[in-house]
Every structure is written in C-alpha cells, then in structure tokens.
Design a protein around this motif. Structure first.
Motif, PDB file in Angstrom:
ATOM      1  N   LEU A 168       0.828  -1.209   0.000  1.00  0.00           N
ATOM      2  CA  LEU A 168       0.000   0.000   0.000  1.00  0.00           C
ATOM      3  C   LEU A 168       0.861   1.257   0.000  1.00  0.00           C
ATOM      4  O   LEU A 168       0.512   2.266  -0.619  1.00  0.00           O
ATOM      5  CB  LEU A 168      -0.938   0.007   1.207  1.00  0.00           C
ATOM      6  CG  LEU A 168      -2.035  -1.071   1.210  1.00  0.00           C
ATOM      7  CD1 LEU A 168      -2.978  -0.875   2.383  1.00  0.00           C
ATOM      8  CD2 LEU A 168      -2.820  -1.053  -0.097  1.00  0.00           C
ATOM      9  N   TYR A 169       1.979   1.221   0.685  1.00  0.00           N
ATOM     10  CA  TYR A 169       2.866   2.392   0.683  1.00  0.00           C
ATOM     11  C   TYR A 169       3.386   2.673  -0.720  1.00  0.00           C
ATOM     12  O   TYR A 169       3.492   3.827  -1.136  1.00  0.00           O
ATOM     13  CB  TYR A 169       4.003   2.221   1.707  1.00  0.00           C
ATOM     14  CG  TYR A 169       3.615   2.713   3.088  1.00  0.00           C
ATOM     15  CD1 TYR A 169       2.475   2.219   3.730  1.00  0.00           C
ATOM     16  CD2 TYR A 169       4.357   3.690   3.750  1.00  0.00           C
ATOM     17  CE1 TYR A 169       2.097   2.673   4.983  1.00  0.00           C
ATOM     18  CE2 TYR A 169       3.983   4.158   5.006  1.00  0.00           C
ATOM     19  CZ  TYR A 169       2.861   3.646   5.613  1.00  0.00           C
ATOM     20  OH  TYR A 169       2.484   4.114   6.848  1.00  0.00           O
ATOM     21  N   ASP A 170       3.711   1.616  -1.467  1.00  0.00           N
ATOM     22  CA  ASP A 170       4.098   1.819  -2.870  1.00  0.00           C
ATOM     23  C   ASP A 170       3.015   2.631  -3.588  1.00  0.00           C
ATOM     24  O   ASP A 170       3.295   3.616  -4.266  1.00  0.00           O
ATOM     25  CB  ASP A 170       4.229   0.464  -3.592  1.00  0.00           C
ATOM     26  CG  ASP A 170       5.415  -0.359  -3.110  1.00  0.00           C
ATOM     27  OD1 ASP A 170       6.337   0.229  -2.507  1.00  0.00           O
ATOM     28  OD2 ASP A 170       5.405  -1.586  -3.339  1.00  0.00           O
ATOM     29  N   PHE A 171       1.803   2.164  -3.380  1.00  0.00           N
ATOM     30  CA  PHE A 171       0.647   2.777  -4.044  1.00  0.00           C
ATOM     31  C   PHE A 171       0.489   4.241  -3.631  1.00  0.00           C
ATOM     32  O   PHE A 171       0.404   5.143  -4.459  1.00  0.00           O
ATOM     33  CB  PHE A 171      -0.591   1.954  -3.682  1.00  0.00           C
ATOM     34  CG  PHE A 171      -1.895   2.443  -4.234  1.00  0.00           C
ATOM     35  CD1 PHE A 171      -1.995   2.962  -5.522  1.00  0.00           C
ATOM     36  CD2 PHE A 171      -3.052   2.356  -3.469  1.00  0.00           C
ATOM     37  CE1 PHE A 171      -3.222   3.386  -6.036  1.00  0.00           C
ATOM     38  CE2 PHE A 171      -4.279   2.779  -3.969  1.00  0.00           C
ATOM     39  CZ  PHE A 171      -4.349   3.296  -5.256  1.00  0.00           C
ATOM     40  N   PHE A 172       0.497   4.487  -2.334  1.00  0.00           N
ATOM     41  CA  PHE A 172       0.222   5.844  -1.855  1.00  0.00           C
ATOM     42  C   PHE A 172       1.359   6.811  -2.166  1.00  0.00           C
ATOM     43  O   PHE A 172       1.130   7.992  -2.423  1.00  0.00           O
ATOM     44  CB  PHE A 172      -0.064   5.839  -0.352  1.00  0.00           C
ATOM     45  CG  PHE A 172      -1.318   5.078  -0.002  1.00  0.00           C
ATOM     46  CD1 PHE A 172      -2.447   5.156  -0.802  1.00  0.00           C
ATOM     47  CD2 PHE A 172      -1.373   4.282   1.137  1.00  0.00           C
ATOM     48  CE1 PHE A 172      -3.598   4.461  -0.493  1.00  0.00           C
ATOM     49  CE2 PHE A 172      -2.521   3.580   1.461  1.00  0.00           C
ATOM     50  CZ  PHE A 172      -3.638   3.671   0.646  1.00  0.00           C
ATOM     51  N   LEU A 173       2.593   6.317  -2.111  1.00  0.00           N
ATOM     52  CA  LEU A 173       3.718   7.203  -2.412  1.00  0.00           C
ATOM     53  C   LEU A 173       3.661   7.687  -3.857  1.00  0.00           C
ATOM     54  O   LEU A 173       4.205   8.739  -4.186  1.00  0.00           O
ATOM     55  CB  LEU A 173       5.045   6.482  -2.146  1.00  0.00           C
ATOM     56  CG  LEU A 173       5.431   6.351  -0.671  1.00  0.00           C
ATOM     57  CD1 LEU A 173       6.559   5.349  -0.490  1.00  0.00           C
ATOM     58  CD2 LEU A 173       5.834   7.714  -0.105  1.00  0.00           C
ATOM     59  N   ALA A 174       3.002   6.898  -4.694  1.00  0.00           N
ATOM     60  CA  ALA A 174       2.931   7.274  -6.107  1.00  0.00           C
ATOM     61  C   ALA A 174       1.629   7.978  -6.449  1.00  0.00           C
ATOM     62  O   ALA A 174       1.362   8.244  -7.609  1.00  0.00           O
ATOM     63  CB  ALA A 174       3.083   6.021  -6.972  1.00  0.00           C
ATOM     64  N   SER A 175       0.816   8.257  -5.445  1.00  0.00           N
ATOM     65  CA  SER A 175      -0.536   8.745  -5.727  1.00  0.00           C
ATOM     66  C   SER A 175      -0.852  10.074  -5.049  1.00  0.00           C
ATOM     67  O   SER A 175      -0.071  10.591  -4.254  1.00  0.00           O
ATOM     68  CB  SER A 175      -1.573   7.708  -5.275  1.00  0.00           C
ATOM     69  OG  SER A 175      -1.360   6.478  -5.905  1.00  0.00           O
ATOM     70  N   HIS A 176      -2.034  10.548  -5.352  1.00  0.00           N
ATOM     71  CA  HIS A 176      -2.580  11.754  -4.748  1.00  0.00           C
ATOM     72  C   HIS A 176      -2.791  11.535  -3.244  1.00  0.00           C
ATOM     73  O   HIS A 176      -3.116  10.425  -2.818  1.00  0.00           O
ATOM     74  CB  HIS A 176      -3.919  12.053  -5.439  1.00  0.00           C
ATOM     75  CG  HIS A 176      -4.526  13.368  -5.088  1.00  0.00           C
ATOM     76  ND1 HIS A 176      -5.246  13.554  -3.935  1.00  0.00           N
ATOM     77  CD2 HIS A 176      -4.514  14.566  -5.733  1.00  0.00           C
ATOM     78  CE1 HIS A 176      -5.663  14.817  -3.893  1.00  0.00           C
ATOM     79  NE2 HIS A 176      -5.238  15.452  -4.958  1.00  0.00           N
ATOM     80  N   PRO A 177      -2.625  12.598  -2.444  1.00  0.00           N
ATOM     81  CA  PRO A 177      -2.778  12.437  -0.981  1.00  0.00           C
ATOM     82  C   PRO A 177      -4.151  11.907  -0.551  1.00  0.00           C
ATOM     83  O   PRO A 177      -4.278  11.364   0.541  1.00  0.00           O
ATOM     84  CB  PRO A 177      -2.575  13.850  -0.433  1.00  0.00           C
ATOM     85  CG  PRO A 177      -2.056  14.681  -1.540  1.00  0.00           C
ATOM     86  CD  PRO A 177      -2.170  13.941  -2.816  1.00  0.00           C
ATOM     87  N   LEU A 178      -5.154  12.059  -1.396  1.00  0.00           N
ATOM     88  CA  LEU A 178      -6.480  11.553  -1.024  1.00  0.00           C
ATOM     89  C   LEU A 178      -6.665  10.069  -1.324  1.00  0.00           C
ATOM     90  O   LEU A 178      -7.699   9.492  -0.995  1.00  0.00           O
ATOM     91  CB  LEU A 178      -7.574  12.339  -1.752  1.00  0.00           C
ATOM     92  CG  LEU A 178      -7.995  13.667  -1.133  1.00  0.00           C
ATOM     93  CD1 LEU A 178      -9.145  14.272  -1.928  1.00  0.00           C
ATOM     94  CD2 LEU A 178      -8.435  13.474   0.308  1.00  0.00           C
TER      95      LEU A 178
END
Ligand SMILES: Nc1nc2c(ncn2[C@@H]2O[C@H](COP(=O)(O)OP(=O)(O)OP(=O)(O)O)[C@@H](O)[C@H]2O)c(=O)[nH]1
Ligand SMILES: [Mg+2]
Lengths: 238, 370
Positions: free
Chosen positions: B202-212
């Motif tokens: 999930l961190y991979d995902f969130f680090l590459a994504s919008h803060p929301l």
C-alpha cells in the motif's frame, strides 16, 4: 502493525451467529482519560477476561462489548475505548459522546499529570451535554505499581467526592491483587464495570436498543460494589 | 507483465536522465507494486524527489530533549516496540522532523508511518522521506487540530454515494460517521494491517498517488464489503465495529485497482463540487500539483552520485558545517536546501523551492503560480 484494536482482539458476542436476540438491552459506556492510562487494557480486561500482552495507541475510537447476565437478564455492555491524545478528543471523539449511558474516567495512579487532566475531561463531557444525570465513575488504574504511586487514594477520593463520583482503584494487569490469580471472581475490573451495569439497570428511564421491553428488572441491590472498593454511590441511590 | 519485465522497466526508468518518474509511478501502482525492498530503497526516494546522496545527518542526541510531543512519542513507540525493535531510531527521526518544523504536530499513528519507512530504508533515508511526507501528503493530519483531517475524511461518503446509493444511505441511517477509517487514513493502513508485506504494497501505491488516495482505498474496501455491511444491524456501533476491523485476507491488488478507478472516475475536484464539501483549505491537496511537478526533473543516481562527490564549492562548505538544528538544516528549510543543493539547478529544484516558500505564504499564492 495491527493494534490490539484489530486482529488480536476478540469480542465474544459479535459474530452474527451469536447475535443476541432482539430486545437485548444495550448499555453504552464511554471510557476516557489521558493517553497511556490504560483505557484499552481495562476495556480489554473486561471484555476478554485478560490483560492484553501488548496494546498500541488507540486511534479514534475502538469498540468492545460483552454480554453479561444481570439478574437473569442478558445485557450487552458496549465499551467505547477512546483515544487519549488531546487532538483526537477535540474533534473526533465527539460523535461518540452521543447516547452513552455512562462515563468511566480513567487516570493512572503512577502519573500525576493524568490525574490533573481529569477536570478537562469532565468539562469536555459537560460540553457534550452529558450532565450529572449520566452515571459517572472514576477509575485509578495501575495499582499494581505500588512503588511508583503518585496519586494517593485520599487525594483521589476527595476529587471524586467533589464531583459526586464513586472512586475505584484497580489494575488492569492484576485486578485481583498480586496474590490472587486473574479469575473473574476476584477481579476488580469486572466488578467495576458490573457495578456500572447494575446502576444502569436500576435506573428508571432506560434507553433501549430495541422497542419496548415489557419487563423491567427490579431494582438491584448493589451489595457487591461497595465491597469491591466502590465508594461514593450509596446503596440507596442505586 | 512478468516480474522480470517489470524489474527491467524499473531499472531503465531509474537510469533515464531525467528519471522517468511516470514509469516509476505506474510500477508502484500496478500489480505487485515495487516488488522488493531493494527496489523500494531506490524508487521511494525518487517518488518523493529526494537525493539519496545528500541525506540529512543522523539526528543528534539533543533531539530527544524537551519537545512538546516527546512523551506521547515515547509512549506510542514503546507500545509498538515488541513488534519493531528499532525504538530509539524511531523516536529520533520522529522528533527530528518535528523539531525542524515547529508547525507540524505529532499525532498518534504518525509513528506507524515512520516505522514503516524506517524498516525499509534505514534511519537517514527514512528521515528524509518522513520529512517530505510530513510536509506534503501527511500535512493536513499535522495541524494543531484534527479539523483538516476531518475534512479529508468527508470525501469518503460522497464516493460511496456515487457508486452505491443504497449502501451510502444505509450508512447515513446508521450514523456510523467516518471515524472507522481514521486510522486507515492517517497511518496509510500501517496501524491496522498485521501483514507487513501488505503495508508495504500500500505504501508503494500511496507514495505514487494523490494524498487523497487512502480515502479512495477506504471507499473500495467498504464497497467490497457491501453485503456484510448491509446485512448488519443498522446501528452506529455495529457498523463501526464491522468496518473498523479490516479482514486479514482482503484482495489488495484488486482493491488498489478499484481505488485507482474510483479516483479516475470521481476525482477530488468533482467530488468536492458534487458533495458541496465545505471549502476548506487542504495543504496536502493544494500543494500536490507543485509537489508532482518537482519530481519531474530528477537526475539518475549515477549522475547524482558524481555531482555529490564533486560538489560545487558552496555545497562542500555546507557539508563541513556542524549539525545544528537552528542553522542550515533547521527550521523547515531543509527540504528546500536539499532540493537546491542536491539537484543540479534544474527546473525541478526551482519549482520545488518556490513551492516551499509559497507554502508558507499560503496555498492561494501557490495556486496562482501554477
Ligand atoms: N503495570 C501496569 N501497566 C498497565 C496497566 N494498564 C495498562 N498498563 C500499561 O500501560 C500502557 C498503556 O496502556 P493502554 O491501555 O494502551 O493505554 P490507553 O489509555 O489505551 O492509551 P491511548 O490509547 O494512547 O489513549 C501499556 O504499556 C500497558 O501495558 C496496569 O494496570 N498495570
Ligand atoms: Mg488505548
């Protein structure tokens, strides 16, 4: 990093197969106090019957419950274990103050600061329209750590008296005292929450989880609570 | 795409000049994420525009002295120690970031983010990543109050409403609120997942994504459990209880894809309009575009290493300066300086420096700039 609130926790009565029949009355009790005083441990102790091996910070609100039998009536006791850090309390926990039937204030007997925060917590409850008609108790936790005591029973008792609350001192870790095992019979934590439940059951206007229960239990004699260290509610008031 | 092929793509992207950040982002989001910790150590810094050859020094001993959040940090870290042994380092990096940025306030759960970074990339790099995240993705959670966090949580119900009105209405009737998703949001699920590998994914995902994005994932999870929810008693306690416990065997790859889809269909701006979300300034959201721009012009590690070995005169002077929280590295300027010194004078660095300064003036200024 699952905290105690998620994977490790069990709560005996929540699976759909063991859902209590409708009309089970629900007592909602909110547990509040500074971070680290042991709110999670106390609620876990009551609902799971043991001291959790490890707890982690409570973020927001956690929820535990247990079905108990009070004078032949099955009652669901719902404990709302809240986050202690001030920033959560201010804007997050509010939602959960609504509709609670009782409040348990917790401080840590080895941490004077947690005791000094109590007026702020009480104030907070008043702001949410939880007046004195909602039963409130004060719990001093971590009594097993006698050597690091910072809040004396006298001081706490005075404070409790001035707010018309009964005071209980206990330990989520070894609630039966150091000599005794952790059997539920000799368990102060058990007694504390049961006292609250009895008190609620004996109150006349009850908020029910389900539409009308035709039977209402007789007034309960709270003989146990006093023996277990509760002071402040005289039996007559129950 | 096979694993081997993905690995090759990632390495190629890392060696491009400038680094092919789009490909890295896609890799982090797509099935399997960044695959190994070794790759994470290379890619995470790029996703956050961090030069790994110019990391902040280890926190000094004095970092642990009298900070307003010191006790709370200690309490939270101690309680998570049984699982994560690196307690001292964890306390140090948390307090170091907090000391450098007095405007940032510790929240319970911040330690879950810090420990995840620490376990993968080690102390100094974790410090740099945490510093950056705290000023961008996590910024809203670090206000003195949780009002901004509440605002972010308010995006959840409108997403559900778009997809499943019945479910939405059920939850409204139950008055469940959104606090069940609070720890998911502010810890990026680190607090609630028992399997570390899922947290990393999930961190991979969130680090590459919008803060929301954590909110969109929350929506995907709730939608995934729609049947369970609808068959629960329509009561705040019951629904809160059901939802706040994340089942341990969720199909994360599927949910990530769905969250991404939800985001594409109902981007934050659309939601904000539809749901008439009261307009509240979110620093995380308003600075995101600038943040993303700043990541576009990074040099590959081979170049950065060379540049850092033969630094410009001014930067070598910097390197000799003793570490002093109040001096060059301190007071919130660290990120800017890292960007300016660490990168050669590219557009990215310039944009980023502007973003930082502008952030202090307020997001309106920033929005005018881009
Ligand atoms: N010795 C002793 N330690 C206790 C007792 N109760 C709790 N603790 C310890 O105190 C620490 C905090 O307990 P928690 O139950 O997590 O505290 P909390 O009030 O829920 O804290 P927040 O979730 O941060 O608000 C843990 O390390 C517990 O092991 C007790 O009765 N005796
Ligand atoms: Mg707790």
């Amino acid at each position: 990093m699952a905290g105690i609130g998620s994977s490790l926790e069990f709560s005996g009565s929540l699976t759909s197969s063991s859902l209590p029949p409708p009309r089970t009355r629900i007592f909602k009790i909110i547990v509040i106090g500074d971070s680290g005083v042991g709110k999670t441990c106390l609620t876990y102790r009551f609902c799971a019957g043991k001291f959790p091996e490890k707890t982690e910070a409570t973020i927001g609100v956690d929820f535990r419950e247990r079905l108990v039998d009070i004078d032949g009536e099955k009652i669901k006791i719902q404990l709302w274990d809240t986050a202690g850090q001030e920033r959560f309390r201010k804007s997050m926990v509010q939602h959960y103050y609504r509709n609670v039937h009782a409040i348990v204030f917790v401080y840590d007997v080895t941490n004077a600061a947690s005791f000094r925060s109590l007026p702020a917590w009480i104030e907070e409850c008043q702001q949410h329209a939880l007046g004195s008609e909602v039963p409130r108790i004060l719990v001093g936790n971590k009594c097993d750590l006698r050597d690091s005591l910072q809040v004396s029973t006298d001081t706490a008792q005075q404070f409790a008296d001035s707010h018309s609350m009964p005071l209980f001192e206990t330990s989520a870790k070894s609630p039966g005292g150091p000599e005794e095992g952790t059997h539920r019979d000799s368990d102060h934590v058990e007694a504390i929450f049961m006292t609250v439940a009895h008190k609620l059951k004996s109150q006349k206007p009850l908020i029910l989880s389900q539409p009308p229960a035709e039977s209402r239990g007789p007034t309960v004699n709270l003989s146990r609570a006093r023996d277990e260290g509760g002071r402040g509610w005289s039996c007559s008031s129950c | 795409m096979g694993k081997k092929q993905k690995l090759a793509e990632i390495h190629q992207a890392l060696n491009c000049d400038p680094v092919d950040i789009e490909t890295l982002r896609r890799a982090a989001v797509s099935k399997g994420g960044l695959l190994t910790d070794e790759i994470r150590r290379k890619v995470w810094p790029k996703l956050l525009n961090i030069n790994v050859f110019d990391l902040p020094p280890k926190p000094g001993k004095d970092v642990r002295e009298n900070h307003r959040d010191h006790n709370q940090v200690l309490l939270d870290v101690r309680r998570s120690m049984k699982r994560f042994p690196k307690g001292k380092q964890l306390i140090d990096i948390i307090l170091d970031v907090l000391k450098c940025h007095p405007q940032l306030h510790y929240y319970q759960g911040y330690h879950d983010v810090a420990v995840t970074l620490l376990l993968v990339v080690g102390e100094r790099m974790a410090l740099a990543l945490l510093d950056k995240l705290s000023n961008f993705h996590l910024r809203d959670f670090m206000d003195p109050t949780m009002d901004s966090t509440k605002h972010i949580l308010n995006y959840l119900m409108p997403i559900l409403e778009q997809v499943d009105t019945e479910l939405h209405d059920f939850m409204i009737r139950a008055e469940v609120g959104t606090i069940f998703a609070l720890s998911w949001l502010i810890t990026w699920y680190g607090h609630v997942l028992s399997e570390f590998k899922y947290t990393l994914r999930l961190y991979d995902f969130f680090l590459a994504s919008h803060p929301l994005m954590p909110i969109y994932l929350a929506a995907a999870i709730v939608l995934h459990r729609e049947k369970e929810v609808k068959t629960t008693e329509c009561d705040m306690a019951m629904v809160h209880h059901l939802l706040s416990r994340i089942p341990q065997d969720l199909p994360y790859e599927l949910l990530i894809a769905q969250a991404q889809e939800l985001f594409d269909h109902y981007p934050p701006s659309v939601l904000a309009k539809k749901a008439a979300l009261q307009s509240r300034k979110s620093l995380s959201i308003s600075t995101f575009q600038a943040f993303q721009l700043s990541t576009l012009h990074q040099r590959p590690d081979s170049v950065l290493q060379r540049l850092t070995k033969n630094p410009a005169p001014s930067s070598s002077n910097m390197a000799l300066l003793p570490r002093e929280p109040s001096s060059l590295w301190g007071q919130g300027n660290r990120v800017v300086k890292m960007a300016v010194w660490g990168l050669s004078a590219t557009l990215g660095a310039a944009v980023f420096a502007v973003a930082q300064t502008a952030m202090e003036w307020g997001p309106e200024v920033l929005l005018q700039l881009f």
